[in-house]
Design an enzyme around this catalytic site. Structure first.
Site, mmCIF file in Angstrom:
data_model
loop_
_atom_site.group_PDB
_atom_site.id
_atom_site.type_symbol
_atom_site.label_atom_id
_atom_site.label_comp_id
_atom_site.label_asym_id
_atom_site.label_seq_id
_atom_site.Cartn_x
_atom_site.Cartn_y
_atom_site.Cartn_z
ATOM 1 C CE LYS A 84 62.800 77.683 61.189
ATOM 2 N NZ LYS A 84 63.124 76.267 61.004
ATOM 3 C CG ASP A 120 60.947 72.346 61.266
ATOM 4 O OD1 ASP A 120 60.674 72.406 60.052
ATOM 5 O OD2 ASP A 120 61.719 73.137 61.829
ATOM 6 N NE ARG A 171 80.146 71.576 68.865
ATOM 7 C CZ ARG A 171 80.277 72.454 67.881
ATOM 8 N NH1 ARG A 171 81.319 72.360 67.066
ATOM 9 N NH2 ARG A 171 79.397 73.409 67.702
HETATM 10 P P1 NAP Z 1 71.208 74.725 65.257
HETATM 11 O O1 NAP Z 1 70.071 75.078 66.137
HETATM 12 O O2 NAP Z 1 72.264 75.733 64.971
HETATM 13 O O3 NAP Z 1 71.946 73.416 65.874
HETATM 14 C C1 NAP Z 1 73.105 72.903 65.295
HETATM 15 C C2 NAP Z 1 73.483 71.568 65.946
HETATM 16 O O4 NAP Z 1 74.617 71.049 65.241
HETATM 17 C C3 NAP Z 1 73.894 71.677 67.414
HETATM 18 O O5 NAP Z 1 73.520 70.493 68.085
HETATM 19 C C4 NAP Z 1 75.423 71.787 67.311
HETATM 20 O O6 NAP Z 1 76.088 71.325 68.458
HETATM 21 C C5 NAP Z 1 75.688 70.819 66.174
HETATM 22 N N1 NAP Z 1 76.966 71.072 65.516
HETATM 23 C C6 NAP Z 1 77.265 72.079 64.660
HETATM 24 N N2 NAP Z 1 78.555 71.974 64.265
HETATM 25 C C7 NAP Z 1 79.061 70.880 64.881
HETATM 26 C C8 NAP Z 1 80.350 70.247 64.893
HETATM 27 N N3 NAP Z 1 81.367 70.740 64.163
HETATM 28 N N4 NAP Z 1 80.519 69.126 65.649
HETATM 29 C C9 NAP Z 1 79.494 68.622 66.380
HETATM 30 N N5 NAP Z 1 78.262 69.187 66.426
HETATM 31 C C10 NAP Z 1 78.055 70.294 65.683
HETATM 32 O O7 NAP Z 1 70.704 74.245 63.816
HETATM 33 P P2 NAP Z 1 69.300 73.547 63.455
HETATM 34 O O8 NAP Z 1 68.322 74.580 63.079
HETATM 35 O O9 NAP Z 1 68.965 72.567 64.526
HETATM 36 O O10 NAP Z 1 69.688 72.793 62.083
HETATM 37 C C11 NAP Z 1 70.617 71.724 62.089
HETATM 38 C C12 NAP Z 1 70.718 71.095 60.697
HETATM 39 O O11 NAP Z 1 69.474 70.550 60.314
HETATM 40 C C13 NAP Z 1 71.103 72.074 59.586
HETATM 41 O O12 NAP Z 1 72.025 71.409 58.755
HETATM 42 C C14 NAP Z 1 69.808 72.324 58.846
HETATM 43 O O13 NAP Z 1 70.012 72.620 57.473
HETATM 44 C C15 NAP Z 1 69.124 70.985 59.002
HETATM 45 N N6 NAP Z 1 67.653 71.091 58.925
HETATM 46 C C16 NAP Z 1 67.011 70.390 57.950
HETATM 47 C C17 NAP Z 1 65.634 70.478 57.859
HETATM 48 C C18 NAP Z 1 64.921 69.730 56.767
HETATM 49 O O14 NAP Z 1 63.796 70.113 56.426
HETATM 50 N N7 NAP Z 1 65.496 68.673 56.227
HETATM 51 C C19 NAP Z 1 64.901 71.261 58.760
HETATM 52 C C20 NAP Z 1 65.600 71.958 59.768
HETATM 53 C C21 NAP Z 1 66.987 71.862 59.834
HETATM 54 P P3 NAP Z 1 76.450 72.365 69.670
HETATM 55 O O15 NAP Z 1 75.187 72.501 70.473
HETATM 56 O O16 NAP Z 1 77.536 71.687 70.401
HETATM 57 O O17 NAP Z 1 76.876 73.656 69.011
#
Ligand code: NAP
Length: 296
Positions: A84, A120, A171
């Site tokens: 992306k 999104d 976090r």
């Molecule tokens: P990302 O950029 O990798 O961000 C992940 C986030 O989760 C960060 O804030 C990270 O915190 C936090 N995190 C991960 N493991 C953690 C833990 N063990 N404890 C506390 N915080 C934790 O991922 P993203 O693209 O934003 O996606 C995040 C989620 O949204 C995924 O599950 C994805 O499948 C979902 N999503 C859904 C849709 C939909 O259409 N429904 C669309 C997009 C994404 P840190 O910064 O501290 O690492």
């Protein structure tokens, strides 16, 4: 690597053999993507002559693929993890939403130039409007957990809907602070130790972390601190009813699951590529739920 590049060449040749308007989801890997299921179901429903495929592009070929997009013979594409940001950099023209989110998930060719946007935020808001009409009647305070790419879209959505304060709980506090700095004074970053206090006057809570996803630990939220009118949304959709949503439902909060965000974010791309604005309905939702092996 040779075979990966051979696979890419074969995939491009296969796409070029098809005369109808073609779009695809581009990522690495892309097998998990439900976008082909969503778009092909709409193509069939609206009787359109077009196709939608998966295009797996090796990491080291991604930038080149977007920079030379006409060579793919696609009219446009969805862009998924991990491209992306690369696509954002490679597009000739990026709209205001894509620039704000610093990432694009939807691209299309226009007068030989590659345009990009990010749908999104649209998907996130349309899902809330759909599943919980009136969710934004009170616009004082939104609490967003997480500070990754998805959180950025949700924070921007809250600002677009006029929320006065958006609290970002993450976090890694520095990452939360980086995000809040991009959005101005109404967005503030906190650690998890402040969550209970922030929830006291929250109108909506959104989980954007991967916590609660199948195979991940659940997200612990002190829901008893929150007012009864608060809406609880989890953008994780595997499982559909995450532990957070189950707890919230048991405590009487209105809840919104994340599957609709996935479905609604596909709408603008389909309209751009094939010229028909498609409907997100229970039939499509059922189809994707079945494919994911989830219960409604
Ligand atoms: P990302 O950029 O990798 O961000 C992940 C986030 O989760 C960060 O804030 C990270 O915190 C936090 N995190 C991960 N493991 C953690 C833990 N063990 N404890 C506390 N915080 C934790 O991922 P993203 O693209 O934003 O996606 C995040 C989620 O949204 C995924 O599950 C994805 O499948 C979902 N999503 C859904 C849709 C939909 O259409 N429904 C669309 C997009 C994404 P840190 O910064 O501290 O690492």
């Amino acid at each position: 690597m040779e075979s990966e590049q051979g696979d890419l060449k074969n995939a491009l040749e296969r796409l070029a053999d098809n005369p109808a308007p073609r779009a695809a989801v581009i990522g690495w890997p892309v097998e998990h993507s439900r976008s082909p299921l969503i778009h092909t179901s709409w193509l069939k429903r609206y009787g359109l002559n077009g196709s939608y495929d998966r295009l797996a592009v090796p990491i080291d070929k991604a930038e080149e693929t977007f920079r030379n997009f006409p060579e793919t013979r696609l009219i446009g594409a969805n862009v998924t993890i991990p491209f992306k940001e690369v696509a954002f950099q490679a597009c000739d023209v990026v709209d205001e939403i894509g620039k704000t989110l610093k990432a694009v998930n939807t691209v299309w060719l226009e007068n030989g130039q590659l345009h990009g946007t990010n749908t999104d935020m649209y998907g996130f808001l349309a899902n809330l409007d759909d599943q919980s009409p009136g969710w934004d009647e009170r616009k004082r305070h939104a609490v967003i957990i997480g500070a990754g790419g998805a959180a950025r879209a949700c924070v921007y959505g809250m600002i677009q809907r006029g929320f006065q304060i958006v609290s970002v709980i993450n976090r890694t506090l520095e990452r939360g602070e980086e995000l809040s700095a991009d959005f101005g004074d109404s967005v503030k970053a906190f650690g998890f130790e402040d969550l209970a206090l922030r929830l006291k006057n929250a109108d909506i809570l959104v989980n954007t972390t991967s916590l609660g996803m199948h195979g991940q630990p659940p997200l612990q939220v002190p829901l008893t601190s929150a007012p009864g009118h608060m809406v609880v949304c989890d953008i994780v959709y595997v499982p559909l009813k995450t532990p957070l949503l189950r707890d919230a439902r048991m405590q009487g909060f209105r809840t919104v699951d994340g599957l609709g965000m996935l479905l609604h974010q596909a709408v603008p791309g389909f309209e751009l590529w094939y010229g028909v604005r498609p409907q997100v309905d229970t039939r499509l939702r059922g189809l994707v739920l079945k494919d994911l092996g989830l219960k409604s």
